[in-house]
Design an enzyme around this catalytic site. Structure first.
Site, PDB file in Angstrom:
ATOM      1  N   GLU A 140       0.809  -1.223   0.000  1.00  0.00           N
ATOM      2  CA  GLU A 140       0.000   0.000   0.000  1.00  0.00           C
ATOM      3  C   GLU A 140       0.849   1.283   0.000  1.00  0.00           C
ATOM      4  O   GLU A 140       0.720   2.132   0.892  1.00  0.00           O
ATOM      5  CB  GLU A 140      -0.977  -0.028   1.181  1.00  0.00           C
ATOM      6  CG  GLU A 140      -1.855  -1.268   1.137  1.00  0.00           C
ATOM      7  CD  GLU A 140      -2.749  -1.443   2.365  1.00  0.00           C
ATOM      8  OE1 GLU A 140      -2.723  -0.599   3.265  1.00  0.00           O
ATOM      9  OE2 GLU A 140      -3.474  -2.450   2.397  1.00  0.00           O
ATOM     10  N   ASN A 178       2.123  -4.519  -3.431  1.00  0.00           N
ATOM     11  CA  ASN A 178       0.744  -4.979  -3.195  1.00  0.00           C
ATOM     12  C   ASN A 178      -0.119  -3.745  -2.894  1.00  0.00           C
ATOM     13  O   ASN A 178       0.212  -2.947  -2.025  1.00  0.00           O
ATOM     14  CB  ASN A 178       0.790  -5.920  -1.979  1.00  0.00           C
ATOM     15  CG  ASN A 178      -0.491  -6.677  -1.744  1.00  0.00           C
ATOM     16  OD1 ASN A 178      -1.119  -7.166  -2.684  1.00  0.00           O
ATOM     17  ND2 ASN A 178      -0.882  -6.800  -0.480  1.00  0.00           N
ATOM     18  N   HIS A 203     -10.196  -6.051  -2.457  1.00  0.00           N
ATOM     19  CA  HIS A 203     -11.236  -5.986  -1.416  1.00  0.00           C
ATOM     20  C   HIS A 203     -12.436  -5.280  -2.045  1.00  0.00           C
ATOM     21  O   HIS A 203     -12.489  -4.045  -2.120  1.00  0.00           O
ATOM     22  CB  HIS A 203     -10.724  -5.201  -0.201  1.00  0.00           C
ATOM     23  CG  HIS A 203      -9.630  -5.902   0.528  1.00  0.00           C
ATOM     24  ND1 HIS A 203      -9.842  -7.080   1.216  1.00  0.00           N
ATOM     25  CD2 HIS A 203      -8.317  -5.612   0.676  1.00  0.00           C
ATOM     26  CE1 HIS A 203      -8.700  -7.477   1.760  1.00  0.00           C
ATOM     27  NE2 HIS A 203      -7.755  -6.608   1.444  1.00  0.00           N
ATOM     28  N   GLU A 240      -5.808 -10.548  -2.032  1.00  0.00           N
ATOM     29  CA  GLU A 240      -6.616 -10.420  -0.810  1.00  0.00           C
ATOM     30  C   GLU A 240      -8.109 -10.368  -1.137  1.00  0.00           C
ATOM     31  O   GLU A 240      -8.847  -9.526  -0.619  1.00  0.00           O
ATOM     32  CB  GLU A 240      -6.205  -9.151  -0.037  1.00  0.00           C
ATOM     33  CG  GLU A 240      -4.724  -9.099   0.297  1.00  0.00           C
ATOM     34  CD  GLU A 240      -4.342  -7.912   1.178  1.00  0.00           C
ATOM     35  OE1 GLU A 240      -5.222  -7.239   1.747  1.00  0.00           O
ATOM     36  OE2 GLU A 240      -3.124  -7.647   1.289  1.00  0.00           O
ATOM     37  N   ASP A 280     -11.900 -10.436  -1.245  1.00  0.00           N
ATOM     38  CA  ASP A 280     -13.179 -10.638  -0.545  1.00  0.00           C
ATOM     39  C   ASP A 280     -14.203  -9.710  -1.187  1.00  0.00           C
ATOM     40  O   ASP A 280     -13.848  -8.737  -1.858  1.00  0.00           O
ATOM     41  CB  ASP A 280     -13.084 -10.477   0.984  1.00  0.00           C
ATOM     42  CG  ASP A 280     -12.406  -9.208   1.454  1.00  0.00           C
ATOM     43  OD1 ASP A 280     -12.414  -8.207   0.714  1.00  0.00           O
ATOM     44  OD2 ASP A 280     -11.870  -9.215   2.591  1.00  0.00           O
TER      45      ASP A 280
END
Ligand code: 9MR
Length: 374
Positions: A160, A202, A238, A266, A268
């Site tokens: 990030e 990432n 996400h 990641e 979801d």
């Protein structure tokens, strides 16, 4: 963390029926075949895990070993857990994750080496010269990457680096002390510590394009032009139900065209409460879409789901009013989202899949200049 709005995927079960001949009778495979299906396509299907349930919870263990091919430590390899005091390293959590993976024939992703969150206070509140901070970083990398060298294939070296919503570099500790070239420095350092590891930046809010994605693209291009050992981009993914970007494969391809690999790191898909049965059904198409996008992009190495089940997801705590973001419910029962991943992986593996994905895709530094960072 805000997720930018993007074009909604229309979730259409009818479309599945049109495009997949077996839709009337359900998928031809069992969810327990997911690992074999993923391997046949040459991709990883991973999951982020927590230490305690991995040790003690049989239901959790069954989900992990029965459905996935790789593990990411959700928290236990982060600075605050690994090095809570300077020079004091805690290995029981990381070792648990690594041993579980190895004893079940699974791969590992390393998460994460430079991030603005979950830093121990001695690090975040310390007053550092650039030489001291470089030394601290090197000690940390040598301890953590060094311990698992040859066993963790890819590392989220930089996590990030951009501001949540915007195209500017985040002014984290590393930026403040080392300057904006901390990213290149850290990648070189990681490469020296583990020359075989695939090194990633990432990031989130990049998956559907836009200013932040463009800024990351510009950064990655510049790093590659300078021969910096950057090998991959992690698309955190996400997502919010109804806002999964349609153009995910297109965005990935932009980066793989640079010679980088990409991984959905990641995944979801959170649903606003009250969570309706309709939304749960629609989420199937959203998980299918993400896995299919990875299969469509030859440089995509795999998809990691962020959380073993809804009872272990970060979502309800961090996004009150949202839930049900993972493919298993609170009792570890599979949800339609799991079948969405089966749907995607049930297609015939393409010729380019198995084998070729395991190696670099292009302009990955190998014979590049090595620049010492001390
Ligand atoms: O899932 C993680 C959660 O348990 C932690 O409380 C949180 C702390 O910031 O970090 C979560 O994982 C994050 C990941 O490491 C980086 N990308 C965003 C994830 C969700 O915040």
């Amino acid at each position: 963390m805000a997720v930018a709005g993007c074009t909604a995927i229309m979730c259409v079960t009818a479309l599945l029926a049109l495009t997949q001949p077996w839709a009337d009778d359900g998928p031809p495979t069992d969810a327990g075949e997911l690992p074999a299906l993923a391997r046949a396509h040459g991709v990883d299907l991973g999951v982020a895990v927590a230490v305690e349930p991995l040790l003690w919870d049989g239901g959790y263990q069954d989900v992990v070993e029965g459905h996935y091919t790789s593990l990411t430590a959700e928290n236990t390899m982060k600075w605050e857990h690994v090095q809570p005091e300077r020079g004091v390293f805690e290995w029981s959590g990381p070792d648990t994750v690594v041993h579980f993976a190895e004893s079940h024939g699974m791969d590992l992703r390393g998460h994460t080496l430079l991030w603005h969150n979950q830093q121990p206070s001695w690090l975040s509140e310390g007053v550092w010269t650039s030489a001291e901070l470089r030394e601290v970083l090197r000690e940390h990398m040598e301890a953590l990457m060094g311990r698992y060298q040859g066993r963790i294939g890819a590392w989220d070296v930089i996590n990030e680096p951009f501001e949540d919503g915007g195209p500017f570099l985040r002014e984290n500790l590393w930026y403040q002390v080392l300057g904006e070239d901390y990213i290149a420095e850290a990648l070189w350092m990681a490469h020296e510590v583990d020359p075989e590891a695939r090194l990633y930046i990432n990031e989130f809010n990049i998956e559907g394009g836009g200013a932040k994605s463009d800024a990351l693209y510009a950064l990655a291009s510049d790093l590659l032009d300078r021969g910096v050992p950057l090998h991959g981009i992690g698309f955190q993914s996400h997502f919010v139900h109804g806002q999964v970007p349609e153009n995910l494969a297109e965005t990935m391809t932009r980066f793989t065209d640079l010679g980088l690999e990409v991984t959905v790191t990641e995944l979801d898909v959170r649903i606003a409460e009250p969570v309706s049965e309709e939304a749960i059904q629609e989420q199937r198409e959203e998980f299918r879409h993400v896995v299919a996008a990875c299969l469509d992009v030859s440089g995509c190495r795999g998809v990691t789901v962020w959380g073993v089940g809804d009872a272990h997801s970060w979502i309800p705590e961090w996004f009150p009013g949202y839930d049900a973001a993972t493919p298993f419910d609170e009792d570890y029962e599979p949800k339609p989202a799991l079948w969405g991943m089966v749907d995607a992986l049930s297609r015939e593996p393409s010729e380019r899949s198995a084998g070729s994905r395991r190696r670099g895709t292009g302009r990955v530094p190998g014979g590049t200049r090595r620049r010492p960072v001390r």
